[in-house]
Design an enzyme around this catalytic site. Structure first.
Site, short mmCIF file in Angstrom:
data_model
loop_
_atom_site.label_atom_id
_atom_site.label_comp_id
_atom_site.label_asym_id
_atom_site.label_seq_id
_atom_site.Cartn_x
_atom_site.Cartn_y
_atom_site.Cartn_z
N GLU A 71 -5.98 -5.83 4.14
CA GLU A 71 -6.00 -7.03 3.31
C GLU A 71 -7.12 -6.97 2.28
N THR B 126 0.82 -1.21 0.00
CA THR B 126 0.00 0.00 0.00
C THR B 126 0.86 1.26 0.00
N GLY C 210 3.11 -2.98 8.49
CA GLY C 210 3.25 -3.25 9.91
C GLY C 210 4.70 -3.51 10.29
C1 LIG Z 1 0.69 -16.94 9.64
C2 LIG Z 1 0.38 -16.38 10.98
C3 LIG Z 1 -1.08 -16.04 11.11
C4 LIG Z 1 -1.40 -15.43 12.41
C5 LIG Z 1 -2.81 -14.88 12.40
C6 LIG Z 1 -2.93 -13.76 13.30
C7 LIG Z 1 -3.51 -12.58 13.02
C8 LIG Z 1 -4.53 -12.26 12.02
C9 LIG Z 1 -4.13 -12.13 10.60
C10 LIG Z 1 -4.04 -10.97 9.89
C11 LIG Z 1 -4.23 -9.61 10.42
C12 LIG Z 1 -2.98 -8.87 10.70
C13 LIG Z 1 -2.39 -8.02 9.85
C14 LIG Z 1 -3.01 -7.63 8.55
C15 LIG Z 1 -1.99 -6.96 7.64
C16 LIG Z 1 -2.66 -6.37 6.45
C17 LIG Z 1 -1.68 -6.18 5.36
C18 LIG Z 1 -2.26 -5.53 4.16
O1 LIG Z 1 -3.27 -4.88 4.18
S1 LIG Z 1 -1.35 -5.87 2.76
C19 LIG Z 1 -2.17 -4.95 1.50
C20 LIG Z 1 -3.51 -5.56 1.16
N1 LIG Z 1 -4.02 -4.93 -0.02
C21 LIG Z 1 -5.00 -5.46 -0.76
O2 LIG Z 1 -5.59 -6.46 -0.41
C22 LIG Z 1 -5.29 -4.73 -2.03
C23 LIG Z 1 -6.70 -5.01 -2.53
N2 LIG Z 1 -6.75 -4.95 -3.98
C24 LIG Z 1 -6.58 -6.09 -4.74
O3 LIG Z 1 -6.39 -7.20 -4.25
C25 LIG Z 1 -6.68 -5.92 -6.22
O4 LIG Z 1 -6.45 -4.58 -6.58
C26 LIG Z 1 -8.08 -6.35 -6.77
C27 LIG Z 1 -9.17 -5.59 -6.06
C28 LIG Z 1 -8.24 -7.81 -6.58
C29 LIG Z 1 -8.14 -6.00 -8.24
O5 LIG Z 1 -6.96 -6.50 -8.83
P1 LIG Z 1 -6.73 -6.24 -10.38
O6 LIG Z 1 -7.13 -4.85 -10.68
O7 LIG Z 1 -5.36 -6.67 -10.73
O8 LIG Z 1 -7.71 -7.30 -11.02
P2 LIG Z 1 -9.12 -7.07 -11.72
O9 LIG Z 1 -8.88 -6.29 -12.96
O10 LIG Z 1 -10.11 -6.56 -10.74
O11 LIG Z 1 -9.47 -8.59 -12.07
C30 LIG Z 1 -8.77 -9.23 -13.11
C31 LIG Z 1 -8.90 -10.72 -12.92
O12 LIG Z 1 -7.99 -11.14 -11.89
C32 LIG Z 1 -8.68 -11.92 -10.93
N3 LIG Z 1 -8.01 -11.74 -9.64
C33 LIG Z 1 -7.84 -10.59 -8.94
N4 LIG Z 1 -7.15 -10.85 -7.80
C34 LIG Z 1 -6.91 -12.18 -7.78
C35 LIG Z 1 -6.26 -13.05 -6.85
N5 LIG Z 1 -5.74 -12.60 -5.70
N6 LIG Z 1 -6.17 -14.37 -7.18
C36 LIG Z 1 -6.71 -14.83 -8.32
N7 LIG Z 1 -7.36 -14.05 -9.26
C37 LIG Z 1 -7.45 -12.74 -8.96
C38 LIG Z 1 -10.07 -11.36 -10.95
O13 LIG Z 1 -10.97 -12.28 -10.37
C39 LIG Z 1 -10.29 -11.17 -12.44
O14 LIG Z 1 -10.54 -12.41 -13.01
P3 LIG Z 1 -11.50 -12.49 -14.32
O15 LIG Z 1 -12.83 -11.98 -13.87
O16 LIG Z 1 -11.50 -13.95 -14.65
O17 LIG Z 1 -10.85 -11.62 -15.34
C1 LIG Z 2 -4.50 -1.56 10.57
C2 LIG Z 2 -4.02 -1.60 9.13
C3 LIG Z 2 -2.87 -2.34 8.82
C4 LIG Z 2 -2.39 -2.37 7.51
N1 LIG Z 2 -1.24 -3.06 7.23
C5 LIG Z 2 -0.73 -3.03 5.98
C6 LIG Z 2 0.51 -3.67 5.68
O1 LIG Z 2 1.13 -4.25 6.55
N2 LIG Z 2 0.98 -3.61 4.40
C7 LIG Z 2 0.29 -2.98 3.40
O2 LIG Z 2 0.76 -2.97 2.26
N3 LIG Z 2 -0.90 -2.36 3.64
C8 LIG Z 2 -1.42 -2.37 4.90
N4 LIG Z 2 -2.61 -1.74 5.17
C9 LIG Z 2 -3.27 -0.96 4.12
C10 LIG Z 2 -4.55 -1.63 3.63
O3 LIG Z 2 -4.26 -2.77 2.88
C11 LIG Z 2 -5.33 -0.58 2.81
O4 LIG Z 2 -5.77 0.41 3.70
C12 LIG Z 2 -6.53 -1.21 2.09
O5 LIG Z 2 -6.06 -2.02 1.03
C13 LIG Z 2 -7.47 -0.13 1.53
O6 LIG Z 2 -6.78 0.78 0.68
P1 LIG Z 2 -6.84 2.37 1.01
O7 LIG Z 2 -6.61 2.56 2.44
O8 LIG Z 2 -5.94 3.05 0.04
O9 LIG Z 2 -8.35 2.77 0.72
P2 LIG Z 2 -8.95 3.04 -0.75
O10 LIG Z 2 -8.59 1.93 -1.67
O11 LIG Z 2 -8.64 4.41 -1.14
O12 LIG Z 2 -10.53 2.92 -0.42
C14 LIG Z 2 -11.18 4.02 0.17
C15 LIG Z 2 -12.67 3.82 -0.06
O13 LIG Z 2 -12.92 3.83 -1.47
C16 LIG Z 2 -13.68 2.68 -1.84
N5 LIG Z 2 -13.26 2.13 -3.13
C17 LIG Z 2 -11.98 2.03 -3.58
N6 LIG Z 2 -11.97 1.42 -4.78
C18 LIG Z 2 -13.27 1.13 -5.11
C19 LIG Z 2 -13.92 0.48 -6.20
N7 LIG Z 2 -13.20 0.00 -7.24
N8 LIG Z 2 -15.27 0.36 -6.17
C20 LIG Z 2 -15.97 0.83 -5.10
N9 LIG Z 2 -15.43 1.44 -4.03
C21 LIG Z 2 -14.09 1.60 -4.04
C22 LIG Z 2 -13.34 1.66 -0.78
O14 LIG Z 2 -14.42 0.76 -0.69
C23 LIG Z 2 -13.17 2.49 0.45
O15 LIG Z 2 -14.42 2.66 1.09
C24 LIG Z 2 -3.10 -1.69 6.49
C25 LIG Z 2 -4.27 -0.96 6.79
C26 LIG Z 2 -4.73 -0.93 8.11
C27 LIG Z 2 -5.99 -0.16 8.42
#
Ligand SMILES: CCCCC/C=C\C/C=C\C/C=C\CCCCC(=O)SCCNC(=O)CCNC(=O)[C@H](O)C(C)(C)COP(=O)(O)OP(=O)(O)OC[C@H]1O[C@@H](n2cnc3c(N)ncnc32)[C@H](O)[C@@H]1OP(=O)(O)O
Ligand SMILES: Cc1cc2nc3c(=O)[nH]c(=O)nc-3n(C[C@H](O)[C@H](O)[C@H](O)COP(=O)(O)OP(=O)(O)OC[C@H]3O[C@@H](n4cnc5c(N)ncnc54)[C@H](O)[C@@H]3O)c2cc1C
Length: 615
Positions: free
Chosen positions: A390, A108, A147
């Site tokens: 996530e 992110t 994180g």
């Molecule tokens: C091991 C120890 C465990 C301990 C447990 C303890 C604790 C609890 C656990 C966790 C909590 C603690 C910490 C949390 C940390 C959090 C860290 C983060 O937040 S990391 C950052 C996370 N960010 C995201 O998740 C970003 C979200 N966005 C996306 O994933 C993508 O942008 C998207 C929304 C999926 C869109 O991707 P994209 O634009 O590339 O794809 P589309 O054009 O929409 O779709 C095209 C095509 O691809 C398919 N697809 C998309 N993603 C996937 C995938 N992951 N896998 C497979 N296929 C995928 C999609 O379905 C489309 O398919 P089709 O329709 O057939 O074309």
């Molecule tokens: C506690 C915490 C821990 C995190 N840890 C990590 C980490 O370790 N590593 C890491 O990489 N990231 C981490 N993140 C970031 C996290 O993955 C992002 O915050 C998350 O993916 C959302 O992206 P954003 O914050 O940019 O919000 P945005 O993507 O800007 O979304 C903002 C709003 O816009 C809406 N929106 C966006 N796109 C669309 C769409 N296509 N259609 C409709 N609505 C839409 C969303 O629904 C949301 O309500 C963490 C976040 C938090 C809160």
């Protein structure tokens, strides 16, 4: 070993400053994760099955508001397992596994979280030096959130746009050292710090990271799926989304996490409701337990049922995850879209429902639920974050919708994968399914609704599994929970059922009666059901939910620990924003006392000895 709440001369962590919370979190984490290392040495946990051990620790009272080392286990190591080739795994995994390096996951950015194809950080290949040049072209390109990155991690997985021979090949993952292993100072070309105070998880040390033409070896690109050869030739992956694997894994793990938090919150609220007496059912009688009110049962019992439903679902999702990953290893990608859609849907639904249920548990405890010592506000802060990280829930549900619509469009031309096979049945019945007020009837009704709107996920009840493995008495109670969960959601989603199924007014009325009967039937077992979660007081950390029911004495004991009862004043509050979001966020982050020093003392006193195995 530190006792669970004794920090800074017995002051509970709620009264610590932002900096003290971090220092306390490091002390507790190195002690806690030294136990994991001991279990590794004794062969009691391995690199392929540490989820439960680490999950238990991260949800425990020792690390109750998260840990700066959490991402190391939750994403840094899984990303290496999922995206590094064998040679890279041999190089990095042993050091990560014994914590001689501490990692994070930096995807992110200030400007992008959801739309990861729009990330701005670049990794440009220089064939002359066989290196990648990492660069943050704008402020919005700064990594924001990872994180542990603020002051703790010295390595991280960075997701960046890969350029080679002048062409962009989209986002790929790189393992990057960001701090010196001896001094812990940020390396030249690295701008790094923590992002500041948050609603919760204030012990996680979320950071920011900027690159100024920072060079890394070519072999630091994780090359299990795609590669860049020495001359800069790009070899693409079998499937463009295999690089997204770490996110799918964490979404699956989050479902288990929600089970733990929901069980904890409903245990606290149910036990308190058995202790709390308020008002009279009949004038002149003694005040009754608030658990006897149907309104209280309505607030709480569906959370007990949901905790069981989520646990069964999480186990089934984990099985599916492992099945699909085994198929991926054999080159069979057929079920990857289904796994992605399932992980998106169940992460979104379980986190949203858990956040709503935890808030309802807090409200069910009146003023005492608003006390930090109840542990309910802290639990809410933890679960509500999961609706965002996530993958923000709205966006993930849209991914599931996309998959379901696509599946429906191919209904007659393609074999359905197991979790969407019901669509064929619902289609065959041409939506004129007869309604019955039974668990099966309600599930079938939702399948028809799902069929019609193609965005409802269906609810797979494992009733058969329960009937084989439980006693008649327990089966009866579990069936009551299943009934409760189904009738609750049938009544919650009544508008859909009325729109798309032939449910009659009479049947709705009898459904309502059945719901209240089920609440009444469950009442005698309510406390027993939460006791069955077997959550020790040390885990609950709650004045309201302790097993012995001494609610009031505990509330007073905790209140007397407040420094306010010993001193006149504490800290002031922070300034507000003028609308220049990214600059203001960065300026606010730089106000963090943690960013005032390049290296916090806890590195040399605790972290470094821990990483060198000397603790
Ligand atoms: C091991 C120890 C465990 C301990 C447990 C303890 C604790 C609890 C656990 C966790 C909590 C603690 C910490 C949390 C940390 C959090 C860290 C983060 O937040 S990391 C950052 C996370 N960010 C995201 O998740 C970003 C979200 N966005 C996306 O994933 C993508 O942008 C998207 C929304 C999926 C869109 O991707 P994209 O634009 O590339 O794809 P589309 O054009 O929409 O779709 C095209 C095509 O691809 C398919 N697809 C998309 N993603 C996937 C995938 N992951 N896998 C497979 N296929 C995928 C999609 O379905 C489309 O398919 P089709 O329709 O057939 O074309
Ligand atoms: C506690 C915490 C821990 C995190 N840890 C990590 C980490 O370790 N590593 C890491 O990489 N990231 C981490 N993140 C970031 C996290 O993955 C992002 O915050 C998350 O993916 C959302 O992206 P954003 O914050 O940019 O919000 P945005 O993507 O800007 O979304 C903002 C709003 O816009 C809406 N929106 C966006 N796109 C669309 C769409 N296509 N259609 C409709 N609505 C839409 C969303 O629904 C949301 O309500 C963490 C976040 C938090 C809160």
């Amino acid at each position: 070993m530190l006792s669970k709440r004794e920090v800074f001369d017995g002051v509970p962590e709620e009264y610590l400053s932002h900096k003290e919370r971090y220092e306390n979190a490091i002390r507790n984490s190195v002690v806690a994760f030294s136990l994991v290392r001991k279990m590794q040495e004794e062969g009691k946990t391995s690199i392929n099955n540490y989820r439960d051990v680490v999950g238990g620790l991260l949800g425990s009272s020792v690390l109750r508001d998260g840990s700066p080392l959490g991402l190391h286990y939750i994403m840094f190591m899984p990303a290496i397992l999922n995206q590094a080739n064998e040679e890279q795994q041999e190089k990095w995994l042993p050091r990560a596994w014994n914590c001689s390096i501490i990692g994070s996951y930096a995807q992110t950015e200030l400007g992008h979280g959801t739309f990861i194809r729009g990330l701005e950080t670049t990794a440009t290949y220089d064939a002359a030096t066989k290196q990648f040049v990492l660069h943050s072209p704008t402020l919005t390109a700064y990594k924001w959130w990872p994180g542990g990155l603020g002051q703790t991690a010295n390595y991280c997985i960075v997701v960046a746009q890969l350029y080679t021979k002048g062409q962009c090949h989209g986002i790929h993952s790189f393992i990057i050292q960001v701090r010196d292993e001896e001094t812990h100072m940020p390396l030249p070309g690295i701008k790094i710090g923590e992002i500041g105070a948050k609603l919760g998880l204030n012990a996680v040390n979320n950071g920011f990271l900027g690159f100024d033409n920072y060079r890394i070896p070519r072999t630091n690109m994780l090359m299990k799926h795609a590669q860049v050869l020495e001359d800069g030739t790009y070899v693409k992956s079998r499937h463009s989304k295999l690089n997204y694997g770490a996110m799918v894994f964490v979404r699956v793990v989050i479902v288990f996490d929600m089970v733990n938090y929901l069980s904890k919150a409903v245990t606290i609220a149910t036990r308190f409701s058995a202790v709390r007496r308020q008002c009279q059912l009949k004038a002149g009688e003694t005040e009754c337990q608030i658990l006897d009110y149907v309104t209280q049962q309505h607030k709480l019992f569906v959370s007990i049922a949901a905790a069981h439903a989520f646990r069964i679902t999480a186990n089934k999702l984990w099985l599916t995850f492992n099945e699909v990953n085994e198929q991926l290893v054999e080159g069979n990608l057929q079920r990857l879209p289904e796994l992605h859609a399932l992980a998106c849907c169940l992460k979104a639904v379980t986190t949203a429902d858990t956040a709503a249920c935890v808030e309802r548990c807090r409200l069910a405890c009146g003023g005492h639920g608003y006390m930090m010592s109840s542990s309910l506000p802290l639990t809410y802060g933890l679960v509500t974050a999961a609706c965002t990280y996530e993958g923000e829930n709205t966006v993930l549900l849209l991914q599931t919708a996309r998959f379901l619509v696509k599946t429906y469009q191919q209904l007659d031309s393609k074999a359905l994968t197991p979790t969407v096979a019901y669509l064929k049945t619902a289609a065959a019945e041409r939506f004129c399914v007869g309604w019955s007020n039974t668990t099966e009837g309600i599930i079938r009704g939702f399948q028809v609704v799902a069929m019609r709107v193609i965005i409802m996920s269906t609810f797979n009840e494992e009733v058969q599994e329960m009937s084989r493995t439980v006693s008649p008495q327990l089966k009866e109670v579990l069936h009551q929970l299943v009934d409760l969960y189904c009738t609750y959601w049938a009544l919650e989603k009544l508008s859909d059922l009325l729109l798309y199924t032939p449910i009659s007014q009479k049947e709705v009325e009898s459904l309502r009666l059945r719901y209240e009967e089920t609440l009444t039937n469950l009442r005698p077992n309510a406390v027993g059901l939460v006791d069955a979660f077997d959550l020790r007081d040390e885990m609950l950390q709650s004045t309201l939910g302790s097993y012995d029911g001494r609610v009031y004495e505990r509330l007073m004991e905790e209140a007397m620990k407040s420094p306010l009862n010993a001193e006149p004043m504490l800290q002031s509050t922070l300034g507000s924003y003028d609308g220049r979001v990214y600059e203001r966020l960065m300026e606010e982050a730089m106000k963090s006392p943690l960013n005032a020093e390049p290296v916090n003392y806890t590195f040399h006193k605790y972290l470094k000895p821990f990483m060198q195995g000397k603790l």
